[in-house]
Design a protein around this motif. Sequence first.
Motif, mmCIF file in Angstrom:
data_model
loop_
_atom_site.group_PDB
_atom_site.id
_atom_site.type_symbol
_atom_site.label_atom_id
_atom_site.label_comp_id
_atom_site.label_asym_id
_atom_site.label_seq_id
_atom_site.Cartn_x
_atom_site.Cartn_y
_atom_site.Cartn_z
ATOM 1 N N THR A 197 13.907 6.214 -1.729
ATOM 2 C CA THR A 197 13.130 5.188 -1.019
ATOM 3 C C THR A 197 13.698 3.805 -1.273
ATOM 4 N N LEU A 198 14.063 3.515 -2.511
ATOM 5 C CA LEU A 198 14.628 2.210 -2.848
ATOM 6 C C LEU A 198 15.947 1.979 -2.122
ATOM 7 N N ILE A 199 16.763 3.029 -2.029
ATOM 8 C CA ILE A 199 18.051 2.899 -1.344
ATOM 9 C C ILE A 199 17.841 2.634 0.147
ATOM 10 N N SER A 200 16.928 3.342 0.767
ATOM 11 C CA SER A 200 16.687 3.141 2.198
ATOM 12 C C SER A 200 16.118 1.749 2.470
ATOM 13 N N SER A 201 15.231 1.250 1.594
ATOM 14 C CA SER A 201 14.682 -0.097 1.763
ATOM 15 C C SER A 201 15.774 -1.143 1.614
ATOM 16 N N PHE A 202 16.644 -0.966 0.634
ATOM 17 C CA PHE A 202 17.748 -1.901 0.424
ATOM 18 C C PHE A 202 18.681 -1.905 1.631
ATOM 19 N N THR A 203 18.976 -0.729 2.153
ATOM 20 C CA THR A 203 19.862 -0.629 3.317
ATOM 21 C C THR A 203 19.264 -1.336 4.525
ATOM 22 N N GLY A 204 17.958 -1.166 4.735
ATOM 23 C CA GLY A 204 17.302 -1.821 5.860
ATOM 24 C C GLY A 204 17.329 -3.331 5.745
ATOM 25 N N ASN A 205 17.124 -3.862 4.539
ATOM 26 C CA ASN A 205 17.107 -5.314 4.352
ATOM 27 C C ASN A 205 18.497 -5.929 4.395
ATOM 28 N N ILE A 206 19.506 -5.201 3.924
ATOM 29 C CA ILE A 206 20.852 -5.762 3.903
ATOM 30 C C ILE A 206 21.404 -5.928 5.308
ATOM 31 N N ASN A 207 20.827 -5.210 6.288
ATOM 32 C CA ASN A 207 21.273 -5.359 7.674
ATOM 33 C C ASN A 207 20.978 -6.741 8.238
ATOM 34 N N ASN A 208 20.095 -7.501 7.596
ATOM 35 C CA ASN A 208 19.795 -8.858 8.053
ATOM 36 C C ASN A 208 20.816 -9.865 7.548
ATOM 37 N N PHE A 209 21.752 -9.453 6.702
ATOM 38 C CA PHE A 209 22.646 -10.399 6.036
ATOM 39 C C PHE A 209 23.522 -11.168 7.018
ATOM 40 N N ASN A 210 24.102 -10.456 8.007
ATOM 41 C CA ASN A 210 25.092 -11.112 8.864
ATOM 42 C C ASN A 210 24.506 -12.283 9.628
ATOM 43 N N ILE A 211 23.283 -12.151 10.160
ATOM 44 C CA ILE A 211 22.670 -13.230 10.926
ATOM 45 C C ILE A 211 22.309 -14.401 10.015
ATOM 46 N N ILE A 212 21.725 -14.100 8.858
ATOM 47 C CA ILE A 212 21.333 -15.168 7.939
ATOM 48 C C ILE A 212 22.576 -15.898 7.439
ATOM 49 N N TYR A 213 23.653 -15.178 7.145
ATOM 50 C CA TYR A 213 24.865 -15.815 6.671
ATOM 51 C C TYR A 213 25.485 -16.719 7.736
ATOM 52 N N LEU A 214 25.406 -16.288 8.994
ATOM 53 C CA LEU A 214 25.947 -17.086 10.088
ATOM 54 C C LEU A 214 25.251 -18.433 10.195
ATOM 55 N N LEU A 215 23.920 -18.451 10.007
ATOM 56 C CA LEU A 215 23.155 -19.674 10.217
ATOM 57 C C LEU A 215 22.998 -20.523 8.971
ATOM 58 N N PRO B 5 0.816 -1.229 0.000
ATOM 59 C CA PRO B 5 0.000 0.000 0.000
ATOM 60 C C PRO B 5 0.846 1.273 0.000
ATOM 61 N N TYR B 6 1.942 1.262 0.776
ATOM 62 C CA TYR B 6 2.813 2.437 0.803
ATOM 63 C C TYR B 6 3.407 2.698 -0.574
ATOM 64 N N THR B 7 3.877 1.628 -1.222
ATOM 65 C CA THR B 7 4.482 1.780 -2.546
ATOM 66 C C THR B 7 3.457 2.253 -3.561
ATOM 67 N N VAL B 8 2.260 1.675 -3.506
ATOM 68 C CA VAL B 8 1.208 2.064 -4.446
ATOM 69 C C VAL B 8 0.833 3.536 -4.263
ATOM 70 N N MET B 9 0.741 3.962 -3.003
ATOM 71 C CA MET B 9 0.419 5.375 -2.749
ATOM 72 C C MET B 9 1.514 6.288 -3.286
ATOM 73 N N SER B 10 2.770 5.875 -3.084
ATOM 74 C CA SER B 10 3.884 6.696 -3.579
ATOM 75 C C SER B 10 3.860 6.788 -5.094
ATOM 76 N N VAL B 11 3.667 5.639 -5.749
ATOM 77 C CA VAL B 11 3.655 5.613 -7.213
ATOM 78 C C VAL B 11 2.482 6.423 -7.747
ATOM 79 N N THR B 12 1.321 6.282 -7.093
ATOM 80 C CA THR B 12 0.138 7.044 -7.527
ATOM 81 C C THR B 12 0.400 8.549 -7.438
ATOM 82 N N GLY B 13 1.024 8.963 -6.336
ATOM 83 C CA GLY B 13 1.347 10.375 -6.186
ATOM 84 C C GLY B 13 2.321 10.862 -7.251
#
Length: 277
Positions: free
Chosen positions: A254-272, A207-215
């Motif tokens: 927005t795309l850069i901030s979303s990518f940055t937020g998701n890449i922070n999960n890498f270290n834990i997933i890589y460990l396991l 919904p957030y993305t759709v609202m942004s694109v619509t705007g």
Amino acid sequence: IQRADESLKALGFTEHSFAHVCLVAEKAAYIMETLGYSEREVELVKIAGYLHDIGNVINRIDHAQSGAVMAFRILDRMEFPPEEIAAIVTAIGNHDEGTGVPVNAVAAALIIADKSDVRRSRVRDKADIAQDIHDRVNYSVTGSQLRISEDHTQMILELTVDTAVSSIMEYFEIFMKRMLLCRKAADKLGLSFRVTIIVINMWVGIPYTVMSVTGILQNIPAEQYEAARIDGANAFQQFMNVTLPYMIFVMTPTLISSFTGNINNFNIIYLLSGGGP
């Protein structure tokens, strides 16, 4: 089992009732059976799974050791063979992540089955999940499946996590020790342990993305489309040369901030999982 669960409820813990112990018994039996252990060994791990949390009726602290002593008394009165009693009480006494060690196959299967039981239905008070991280994390898991790969080399825990309820970081904040113990238990069974995380937060993100694109679409100057039509551009060419570049230009932060937020999960997933899914 019922009284132990009532004690944990009074202390604010998640569900540890018959639903939990039966599920643990079934998962542990699946592990042993799939790996080719004997029918009797499968039965022993089911007993260990069913009895593993009875020590909570005494106290949550050292409940694994208390439960092992209680199970010994029950099984001895039922005239179980000493070697079978030893296998069961050893598994029960070593299933807690604070002091547990996968000393044998029964203990290893019990550990994995117990620590992989994370699910929404274990939360008692759904109205209070914002206040308790354990409830929040359990409630965020909408799907959980434990399986062994077809070639019997990997133990795979598949979790579907709604990050709108709890983040991946919160999950590992409270389950890291448990997952590391699962990895040791899988090693004892000759397997590697892998956690597969499926992140779902579409109902918040889309919904957030759709609202942004619509705007953005509403703010593209009409003069640009008019100029494109005068130059002979068709609808596809207008989209590729006017609409898409404008959207990318505005959405890039927005795309850069979303990518940055998701890449922070890498270290834990890589460990396991070693970088796997």
